[in-house]
Write a protein that holds these residues in place. Structure first.
Motif, PDB file in Angstrom:
ATOM      1  N   PHE A   1       3.496  -1.472  -5.082  1.00  8.34           N
ATOM      2  CA  PHE A   1       3.091  -0.665  -6.225  1.00  8.34           C
ATOM      3  C   PHE A   1       3.793  -1.174  -7.482  1.00  8.34           C
ATOM      4  O   PHE A   1       4.973  -1.520  -7.461  1.00  8.34           O
ATOM      5  CB  PHE A   1       3.429   0.806  -5.993  1.00  8.34           C
ATOM      6  CG  PHE A   1       2.551   1.462  -4.972  1.00  8.34           C
ATOM      7  CD1 PHE A   1       1.262   1.853  -5.304  1.00  8.34           C
ATOM      8  CD2 PHE A   1       2.985   1.677  -3.677  1.00  8.34           C
ATOM      9  CE1 PHE A   1       0.429   2.451  -4.376  1.00  8.34           C
ATOM     10  CE2 PHE A   1       2.168   2.280  -2.731  1.00  8.34           C
ATOM     11  CZ  PHE A   1       0.892   2.665  -3.084  1.00  8.34           C
ATOM     12  N   CYS A   2       3.046  -1.191  -8.582  1.00  5.74           N
ATOM     13  CA  CYS A   2       3.579  -1.717  -9.845  1.00  5.74           C
ATOM     14  C   CYS A   2       4.254  -0.591 -10.626  1.00  5.74           C
ATOM     15  O   CYS A   2       3.761  -0.144 -11.672  1.00  5.74           O
ATOM     16  CB  CYS A   2       2.462  -2.372 -10.653  1.00  5.74           C
ATOM     17  SG  CYS A   2       1.631  -3.723  -9.766  1.00  5.74           S
ATOM     18  N   THR A   3       5.371  -0.145 -10.110  1.00  6.58           N
ATOM     19  CA  THR A   3       6.077   0.993 -10.705  1.00  6.58           C
ATOM     20  C   THR A   3       6.728   0.654 -12.041  1.00  6.58           C
ATOM     21  O   THR A   3       7.197   1.549 -12.743  1.00  6.58           O
ATOM     22  CB  THR A   3       7.159   1.501  -9.741  1.00  6.58           C
ATOM     23  OG1 THR A   3       8.039   0.416  -9.408  1.00  6.58           O
ATOM     24  CG2 THR A   3       6.530   2.022  -8.445  1.00  6.58           C
TER      25      THR A   3
ATOM     26  N   ARG B   1      -3.807  -3.639 -10.334  1.00 13.53           N
ATOM     27  CA  ARG B   1      -4.978  -2.781 -10.523  1.00 13.53           C
ATOM     28  C   ARG B   1      -4.933  -1.624  -9.513  1.00 13.53           C
ATOM     29  O   ARG B   1      -4.103  -1.602  -8.605  1.00 13.53           O
ATOM     30  CB  ARG B   1      -6.268  -3.581 -10.336  1.00 13.53           C
ATOM     31  CG  ARG B   1      -6.511  -4.637 -11.407  1.00 13.53           C
ATOM     32  CD  ARG B   1      -6.807  -4.022 -12.753  1.00 13.53           C
ATOM     33  NE  ARG B   1      -7.124  -5.019 -13.765  1.00 13.53           N
ATOM     34  CZ  ARG B   1      -6.235  -5.519 -14.637  1.00 13.53           C
ATOM     35  NH1 ARG B   1      -4.963  -5.130 -14.585  1.00 13.53           N
ATOM     36  NH2 ARG B   1      -6.601  -6.399 -15.533  1.00 13.53           N
ATOM     37  N   ASN B   2      -5.875  -0.697  -9.665  1.00  8.72           N
ATOM     38  CA  ASN B   2      -5.980   0.418  -8.722  1.00  8.72           C
ATOM     39  C   ASN B   2      -7.443   0.607  -8.325  1.00  8.72           C
ATOM     40  O   ASN B   2      -8.111   1.535  -8.770  1.00  8.72           O
ATOM     41  CB  ASN B   2      -5.433   1.708  -9.339  1.00  8.72           C
ATOM     42  CG  ASN B   2      -5.340   2.837  -8.339  1.00  8.72           C
ATOM     43  OD1 ASN B   2      -5.685   2.673  -7.175  1.00  8.72           O
ATOM     44  ND2 ASN B   2      -4.901   3.996  -8.780  1.00  8.72           N
TER      45      ASN B   2
ATOM     46  N   PRO C   1      -1.232   1.770 -10.139  1.00 10.06           N
ATOM     47  CA  PRO C   1      -1.678   0.391  -9.911  1.00 10.06           C
ATOM     48  C   PRO C   1      -0.784  -0.345  -8.913  1.00 10.06           C
ATOM     49  O   PRO C   1       0.408  -0.060  -8.785  1.00 10.06           O
ATOM     50  CB  PRO C   1      -1.598  -0.227 -11.310  1.00 10.06           C
ATOM     51  CG  PRO C   1      -1.772   0.922 -12.240  1.00 10.06           C
ATOM     52  CD  PRO C   1      -1.087   2.072 -11.584  1.00 10.06           C
ATOM     53  N   TRP C   2      -1.389  -1.327  -8.234  1.00 12.22           N
ATOM     54  CA  TRP C   2      -0.678  -2.083  -7.206  1.00 12.22           C
ATOM     55  C   TRP C   2      -1.301  -3.468  -7.094  1.00 12.22           C
ATOM     56  O   TRP C   2      -2.275  -3.779  -7.784  1.00 12.22           O
ATOM     57  CB  TRP C   2      -0.756  -1.365  -5.851  1.00 12.22           C
ATOM     58  CG  TRP C   2      -2.165  -1.106  -5.391  1.00 12.22           C
ATOM     59  CD1 TRP C   2      -2.975  -0.054  -5.716  1.00 12.22           C
ATOM     60  CD2 TRP C   2      -2.958  -1.943  -4.533  1.00 12.22           C
ATOM     61  NE1 TRP C   2      -4.200  -0.167  -5.128  1.00 12.22           N
ATOM     62  CE2 TRP C   2      -4.227  -1.300  -4.377  1.00 12.22           C
ATOM     63  CE3 TRP C   2      -2.730  -3.141  -3.854  1.00 12.22           C
ATOM     64  CZ2 TRP C   2      -5.247  -1.846  -3.601  1.00 12.22           C
ATOM     65  CZ3 TRP C   2      -3.746  -3.682  -3.073  1.00 12.22           C
ATOM     66  CH2 TRP C   2      -4.986  -3.027  -2.956  1.00 12.22           C
TER      67      TRP C   2
ATOM     68  N   VAL D   1       3.314  -9.344 -11.513  1.00 12.63           N
ATOM     69  CA  VAL D   1       4.437  -9.471 -10.585  1.00 12.63           C
ATOM     70  C   VAL D   1       4.836  -8.078 -10.129  1.00 12.63           C
ATOM     71  O   VAL D   1       4.594  -7.079 -10.813  1.00 12.63           O
ATOM     72  CB  VAL D   1       5.647 -10.180 -11.229  1.00 12.63           C
ATOM     73  CG1 VAL D   1       5.320 -11.623 -11.569  1.00 12.63           C
ATOM     74  CG2 VAL D   1       6.125  -9.425 -12.455  1.00 12.63           C
ATOM     75  N   THR D   2       5.440  -8.013  -8.968  1.00 13.96           N
ATOM     76  CA  THR D   2       5.893  -6.733  -8.433  1.00 13.96           C
ATOM     77  C   THR D   2       7.208  -6.340  -9.104  1.00 13.96           C
ATOM     78  O   THR D   2       7.831  -7.163  -9.782  1.00 13.96           O
ATOM     79  CB  THR D   2       6.096  -6.824  -6.909  1.00 13.96           C
ATOM     80  OG1 THR D   2       7.261  -7.617  -6.642  1.00 13.96           O
ATOM     81  CG2 THR D   2       4.871  -7.435  -6.244  1.00 13.96           C
TER      82      THR D   2
END
Length: 625
Positions: free
Chosen positions: A288-290, A267-268, A275-276, A231-232
């Protein structure tokens, strides 16, 4: 591939009777010429049948020495060099004069073995590629259809953005197949004007298991993150990688088999910052998965950080912030730095630069740069500006006349950050003496020779023009401040810009507004301490309808100092547009005067060196192929 020298006076090339392989010959590189070698004569692998192979292998695959092509013993033959001059039958080197499918061969010195293949490897198999070939550094230089690759440092026949100096870590040497942008596999621009680029045929390595994979955190850019976050940060579910809905894309598990594109996990696959994932929201393509944490082992330790100004740093880093390898300090003994502790090419701070360790670089066009280091955590930062004995003068007035970033549509960004790549300078230019944007066509465009990025977080860059700017009543010089100087609170200074007028008129005209200087403490209080106002910043303004507005960012703050004008600040993003009790925040130019002085000194030395070498250049300067 013979050596030659160029006679400048008569504009002629003269061949010399030796090549690079003779004992007395040596290659050397100088900044005022480029050294090229014809690839066919130095390549020790083959493309296809190897009909163009002109290397120096002289033994067969069974290690039998080759017979000279000019000899008829122990084997007579009709392959005479004089008759087949274009086949390059020199010495006893392996060749393929008849385009045999088995590759280059030779007659042998063994009476029992008339001829034999030389066993030269295909260039596509010399070095295999892992994953999608992002790290491939092998010798393949033809595409899968057999087209010769274009050199990465050339713009002919195809212009492109992947210049080696911009991407020092991508291995863009010569014309070898590479994958600088995370495509499916290595590729190159081609020498065919009708074919911009093609993929290359390169063998794939066996096991691509990622021994550095992480699942609960990520290292570096997270390309080895194999966790299950899907999830974002705002809670939107990620789109599955094997799905094309709601967003079409090329990052399928089939195309990127080693990127672990399972399910809909972050993933990136393309070398992004972190990763996003694509999202299931049709109105938001990706996120982006910050919220995935960085691994604790990646935290900078005492060996990879510096305290205070880094004068005592003794780590082993030897690379600049842009990835350029450092040059040896011993090669720059006349640069004015102390020689104490300057071993090899390690990052150091011999001149006590307040912005941290640095080094000379191995790029002839970049004399020095800061290293990719951060200040250590939990250490006090008490730096003092470097004193400069006299004011430093710039050669251009950035106040009402210099066409700076965000003052026009010509230069699109107000700052060039150290961590970003410098753009292709041929696409940018500078105009001076411009008071109205609609008169842009009446002013010459000045070419930019260099862009020097400021210290990290400075939001500054110095532009060096290819030629001095023409001075006029609207273009004149301005003084830079001395390090440590300040302007008294309440002093009225002028801020210049092309910004938003909110319907008050004068659109497209250069404008100036008088702003009073205010203390950093008061400025911070008015911004509710949400904007850091450190010694590297100054503040001015705070009166309603008089201040910095949209498109003004990057503009200069100029104060009168006795008989001279001094550029005190450069505007940066703040809060709102000319709001009451919201002073504008500017980069404190005086805080960075030591850096400016250092750039001037080193780049002036570079120009002097280039001029001296050009004047003393010998008639024969190196071996060319």
């Amino acid at each position: 591939y013979r050596a030659f020298y160029f006679d400048h006076q008569n504009r002629k090339c003269h061949l010399l009777p030796f090549d690079r392989f003779m004992d007395s010959a040596h290659r050397e590189h100088r900044v005022n010429f480029d050294l090229y070698e014809k690839k066919d004569y130095v390549r020790e692998c083959i493309i296809g049948s190897g009909v163009n192979y002109k290397g120096r292998r002289a033994v067969t695959k069974a290690k039998i020495p080759c017979q000279s092509w000019t000899e008829s013993f122990p084997h007579e033959h009709t392959f005479q060099p004089a008759r087949l001059g274009k086949k390059d039958l020199n010495g006893n080197f392996c060749r393929n004069p008849k385009n045999e499918s088995s590759g280059p061969w030779c007659f042998t010195t063994d009476p029992e073995v008339r001829h034999q293949e030389c066993g030269l490897p295909q260039c596509s198999q010399v070095e295999c590629m892992r994953c999608n070939g992002e790290d491939y550094k092998g010798p393949m230089d033809h595409t899968e259809s057999g087209k010769e690759c274009q050199r990465w440092d050339s713009s002919k026949p195809h212009r492109h953005p992947y210049q080696p100096k911009k991407y020092p870590d991508k291995g863009l040497n010569d014309n070898y197949c590479r994958n600088p942008d995370n495509r499916l596999r290595p590729w190159c621009y081609t020498m065919d004007p009708q074919t911009p680029w093609e993929y290359c045929n390169i063998s794939v390595c066996g096991n691509d298991s990622d021994v550095d994979a992480t699942s609960s955190c990520f290292r570096e850019q997270g390309q080895s993150y194999h966790g299950t976050v899907s999830v974002t940060p705002s809670g939107v579910t990620c789109q599955r990688w094997d799905s094309q809905f709601p967003h079409n894309h090329t990052y399928s598990p089939q195309n990127y088999k080693c990127k672990d594109l399972r399910e809909n996990y972050c993933r990136n696959p393309d070398g992004a910052e972190i990763p996003w994932c694509f999202t299931t929201d049709p109105n938001q393509r990706l996120a982006f998965c910050t919220h995935i944490p960085r691994c604790e082992t990646e935290n900078i330790d005492t060996e990879d950080c510096y305290e205070d100004n880094g004068g005592n740093y003794t780590g082993n880093l030897s690379k600049t912030r842009s990835g350029i390898p450092c040059g040896h300090w011993a090669n720059h003994s006349n640069s004015g730095e102390s020689s104490v502790g300057l071993e090899r090419n390690l990052c150091r701070n011999p001149d006590q630069d307040m912005h941290g360790p640095w080094c000379h670089t191995t790029d002839p066009s970049i004399p020095w740069d800061y290293c990719k280091l951060k200040r250590c955590k939990n250490t006090k930062h008490s730096l003092h500006p470097i004193s400069v004995s006299s004011p430093i003068h710039s050669y251009i007035d950035p106040s009402p006349t210099l066409h700076l970033p965000y003052h026009s549509s010509n230069l699109h960004r107000p700052y060039i950050y150290p961590q970003t790549l410098v753009p292709d300078l041929s696409e940018y230019s500078v105009q001076v003496g411009l008071l109205h944007l609609n008169s842009s066509l009446d002013h010459p465009r000045l070419r930019i020779a260099h862009v020097v990025c400021g210290p990290e977080g400075s939001n500054l860059a110095l532009l060096k023009l290819a030629k001095p700017a023409p001075l006029s009543e609207h273009a004149f010089t301005i003084q830079l401040p001395v390090a440590g100087c300040g302007v008294t609170d309440g002093t009225n200074c002028l801020m210049y810009g092309w910004g938003e007028t909110k319907g008050t008129g004068y659109e497209g005209a250069l404008k100036a507004v008088s702003l009073p200087m205010v203390s950093n403490d008061w400025c911070s209080e008015l911004h509710n301490k949400t904007l850091p106002v450190t010694d590297s910043k100054v503040c001015a303004g705070g009166r309603k309808d008089q201040g910095v507005c949209e498109r003004d960012y990057g503009g200069p703050l100029v104060c009168q100092e006795r008989e001279s004008k001094v550029i005190v600040g450069v505007s940066i993003h703040g809060r709102g547009c000319a709001l009451a009790r919201r002073p504008a925040i500017f980069v404190n130019v005086a805080y960075y005067s030591g850096w400016i002085h250092k750039v001037f000194i080193h780049y002036s030395r570079l120009e002097e060196k280039l001029l001296e070498e050009a004047q003393t250049k010998p008639l024969h300067s190196g071996l060319y192929h």
